[in-house]
Design a protein around this motif. Structure first.
Motif, PDB file in Angstrom:
ATOM      1  N   MET A   1      46.745  39.069  41.526  1.00  0.00           N
ATOM      2  CA  MET A   1      46.355  39.786  42.733  1.00  0.00           C
ATOM      3  C   MET A   1      45.029  39.211  43.210  1.00  0.00           C
ATOM      4  O   MET A   1      44.012  39.316  42.526  1.00  0.00           O
ATOM      5  CB  MET A   1      46.227  41.291  42.480  1.00  0.00           C
ATOM      6  CG  MET A   1      45.980  42.084  43.768  1.00  0.00           C
ATOM      7  SD  MET A   1      46.158  43.879  43.593  1.00  0.00           S
ATOM      8  CE  MET A   1      44.598  44.261  42.779  1.00  0.00           C
ATOM      9  N   LEU A   2      45.032  38.601  44.381  1.00  0.00           N
ATOM     10  CA  LEU A   2      43.868  37.888  44.901  1.00  0.00           C
ATOM     11  C   LEU A   2      42.941  38.781  45.718  1.00  0.00           C
ATOM     12  O   LEU A   2      41.760  38.470  45.863  1.00  0.00           O
ATOM     13  CB  LEU A   2      44.323  36.714  45.772  1.00  0.00           C
ATOM     14  CG  LEU A   2      45.279  35.708  45.111  1.00  0.00           C
ATOM     15  CD1 LEU A   2      45.721  34.665  46.129  1.00  0.00           C
ATOM     16  CD2 LEU A   2      44.616  35.055  43.903  1.00  0.00           C
ATOM     17  N   TYR A   3      43.491  39.879  46.223  1.00  0.00           N
ATOM     18  CA  TYR A   3      42.715  40.701  47.144  1.00  0.00           C
ATOM     19  C   TYR A   3      43.389  42.050  47.253  1.00  0.00           C
ATOM     20  O   TYR A   3      44.628  42.159  47.189  1.00  0.00           O
ATOM     21  CB  TYR A   3      42.666  40.023  48.522  1.00  0.00           C
ATOM     22  CG  TYR A   3      42.184  40.890  49.663  1.00  0.00           C
ATOM     23  CD1 TYR A   3      40.829  41.003  49.961  1.00  0.00           C
ATOM     24  CD2 TYR A   3      43.092  41.593  50.461  1.00  0.00           C
ATOM     25  CE1 TYR A   3      40.386  41.790  51.020  1.00  0.00           C
ATOM     26  CE2 TYR A   3      42.653  42.384  51.517  1.00  0.00           C
ATOM     27  CZ  TYR A   3      41.304  42.478  51.794  1.00  0.00           C
ATOM     28  OH  TYR A   3      40.886  43.260  52.834  1.00  0.00           O
ATOM     29  N   CYS A   4      42.599  43.101  47.418  1.00  0.00           N
ATOM     30  CA  CYS A   4      43.151  44.420  47.681  1.00  0.00           C
ATOM     31  C   CYS A   4      42.097  45.253  48.404  1.00  0.00           C
ATOM     32  O   CYS A   4      40.927  45.265  48.000  1.00  0.00           O
ATOM     33  CB  CYS A   4      43.584  45.112  46.382  1.00  0.00           C
ATOM     34  SG  CYS A   4      44.524  46.632  46.648  1.00  0.00           S
ATOM     35  N   ALA A   5      42.493  45.925  49.471  1.00  0.00           N
ATOM     36  CA  ALA A   5      41.560  46.763  50.212  1.00  0.00           C
ATOM     37  C   ALA A   5      42.337  47.764  51.056  1.00  0.00           C
ATOM     38  O   ALA A   5      43.532  47.575  51.338  1.00  0.00           O
ATOM     39  CB  ALA A   5      40.651  45.920  51.113  1.00  0.00           C
ATOM     40  N   GLU A   6      41.651  48.812  51.461  1.00  0.00           N
ATOM     41  CA  GLU A   6      42.256  49.841  52.302  1.00  0.00           C
ATOM     42  C   GLU A   6      42.173  49.440  53.773  1.00  0.00           C
ATOM     43  O   GLU A   6      41.224  48.775  54.194  1.00  0.00           O
ATOM     44  CB  GLU A   6      41.526  51.169  52.103  1.00  0.00           C
ATOM     45  CG  GLU A   6      42.134  52.344  52.869  1.00  0.00           C
ATOM     46  CD  GLU A   6      41.346  53.628  52.684  1.00  0.00           C
ATOM     47  OE1 GLU A   6      41.799  54.478  51.892  1.00  0.00           O
ATOM     48  OE2 GLU A   6      40.282  53.785  53.330  1.00  0.00           O
TER      49      GLU A   6
END
Length: 549
Positions: free
Chosen positions: A274-279
């Motif tokens: 997982m390279l990126y996660c945001a709302e």
């Protein structure tokens, strides 16, 4: 004057505007806060109209080369996981298949360029490289916009440059392409109106080397573009242009939940990162104005929509191409004051329609999602009935998100001060496209007898009068344009197929390929027509038409 136009924001919209202006010889400075483009997931699809615009900028081929391969299927599938039989598969042509359909089409119903999947983190560096190679374009990376001051003869723009020094630039015009939180818009005091913070989801960007190559896994879904999950929190997965990167949008609360959701979707123990996660938040918002005085706004700075339907960035590119030729014409001296005044009139109505189209698409998705029953995943007669029921509903409702050709190609400008406003006109249809040359509409793509496309015969810096019968004297209109210093080409193409689709003998097309006027003969008041379409005169918009018939 340091430059002619200052653009704030080097996303796809600001870059398209800079490239379009630069190719027209208009000096512009592009101010971008980031030092380098970021590898972040945002848009991933250029629709057909956007690709036609990029073709006119000589960018279509390089965008396709950088994007998803042309033979990858564009299917949309509703699934439980990637290892279970899909509940519904909606097939859509690959780029190669769409091109073949266009090649065989001679009725104006298909675009010259089909869509292209290309992730924003691929598109932005490509456009940035093109912009930086144009002599008329200066890109100031790592530079923060601070404030502007409008003067009678231009706009002063204060920035914090990459070296930390505050500088003041001066231009004739300023354009804010700086996104939904636009500082330019806020300084103008322009509000966003509509529905904000409708829902919150998380978006994750995953790298999974093996997933695409393994498809289908057992009885699971085949290769495609979108996978929408039935059951659990609202979730869907989108393949990105590399076919190795995947984005997942889900109403989960944490990064760990997002990882578990990805694992649940793929249904097999494949290695991934997982390279990126945001709302992010869903919004349906439209600015009350598209600018004031010498300051204009474009893209997400004026319209924020739910990505369902894929209209956000694409509408922004439409803003950019509309504004670019009008700025250029004004700065080159032949465009009248009505040109720039028409930008808001034309593009805000499109923004309003796009907000409505996005709402329509989102409601379609929610409609079938609400029909998901608790037993949807059970290997029982009740589970089988639930899946069959969902397939029937989704076969109708999900198409509202994926079949938007009318919104992409069929929009037209109504009551514009620079178009011959003939009362009536075709109904605006989001789902279906009816080719028309009604004033304000995009000129339909047609193949000519020599195999070339008519769009390629229209020079992007000039108006074109198309004569599809070859029996008309264009001299009076040429003289009227020449008196204004405005550029006009005459294209004579005696072609019965063109006459059938275009419906009139004469079609006057603007530099952005929208029809300004049509008729079976030139009007007697050719001076009025030339003045109107170049922004020098606002003929009464209520009575409107100066057509000959």
């Amino acid at each position: 004057m340091d430059t002619q136009v200052i653009i704030v924001g080097a996303g796809p919209v600001g870059l398209t505007l800079a490239i379009d202006l630069g190719k027209r010889g208009i000096a512009c400075v592009l101010v971008e806060q980031k030092a380098e483009p970021q590898f972040l997931p945002k848009m991933e699809r250029c629709n057909a109209r956007t690709m036609e615009i990029f073709r006119r900028l000589d960018l279509a081929d390089c965008i396709r080369a950088a994007g998803m391969p042309e033979d990858v299927p564009m299917d949309i599938q509703i699934i439980r996981s990637m290892t279970e039989p899909p509940i519904l598969r909606l097939p859509y042509p690959s780029v190669a298949e769409a091109r073949a359909l266009t090649h065989e089409s001679h009725d104006g119903s298909l675009p010259l360029e089909p869509y292209q999947l290309i992730s924003q983190y691929t598109l932005e560096p490509l456009l940035l490289e093109v912009a930086e190679q144009l002599p008329a374009v200066t890109v100031m990376r790592g530079t923060t916009f601070l404030e502007f001051t409008e003067q009678d003869d231009g706009v002063l723009v204060a920035v914090n440059a990459a070296d930390g020094v505050r500088r003041t630039l001066k231009a004739a015009y300023l354009v804010g392409c700086d996104g939904g939180a636009s500082h330019v818009r806020k300084q103008l005091g322009i509000r966003l109106e509509g529905e904000g913070d409708i829902a919150r989801l998380r978006q994750g960007l995953f790298y999974c080397e093996q997933l695409y190559e393994r498809l289908p896994m057992g009885n699971g879904p085949s290769r495609g573009r979108h996978y929408l999950v039935a059951g659990g929190p609202p979730t869907f997965m989108i393949m990105q242009d590399s076919t190795r990167h995947w984005t997942v949008h889900s109403a989960v609360e944490s990064d760990d939940e997002m990882r578990r959701m990805f694992e649940r979707i793929i249904g097999d123990a494949l290695p991934y990162e997982m390279l990126y996660c945001a709302e992010w938040r869903q919004n349906l918002l439209l600015a009350e104005r598209y600018g004031k005085g010498r300051v204009f706004l474009a893209g997400d700075a004026v319209h924020l929509v739910i990505p369902t339907g894929g209209l956000g960035m694409n509408t922004g590119v439409g803003d950019a191409t509309d504004l670019a030729w009008k700025l250029a014409a004004t700065l080159q001296g032949w465009g009248g004051p009505g040109l720039l005044a028409s930008y808001e009139v034309e593009r805000r109505q499109i923004g309003e329609r796009v907000v409505g189209a996005s709402r329509y698409a989102s409601l379609g998705y929610r409609a079938w999602l609400a029909e998901v029953r608790p037993e949807i995943g059970d290997d029982t007669p009740a589970g089988s009935t639930a899946r069959a029921h969902l397939a029937v509903v989704a076969n109708v409702e999900q198409r509202k998100s994926n079949e938007m050709i009318g919104a992409e190609l069929g929009y037209r400008y109504v009551d514009s001060p620079i178009i011959d406003n003939v009362p009536g006109g075709p109904q605006h249809d989001l789902r279906a496209y009816l080719p028309t040359t009604w004033p304000g509409a995009r000129l339909p793509h047609m193949w000519l007898t020599d195999g070339s496309a008519i769009q390629d015969r229209l020079r992007p810096e000039r108006y074109t009068l198309i004569d599809v019968t070859g029996g008309h004297d264009a001299g009076p209109l040429l003289a009227a344009f020449e008196a204004l210093g405005a550029p006009l080409d005459v294209l004579v193409l005696a072609d019965s197929a063109l006459r059938t689709v275009y419906e009139r003998d004469l079609i006057l097309v603007r530099p952005d390929m929208h029809v300004a006027w049509r008729g079976d003969r030139l009007p007697q008041a050719v001076d009025d027509l030339a003045a109107k379409v170049t922004g020098h005169r606002d003929i009464n918009r209520a009575s409107g038409s100066i057509s000959s018939g």
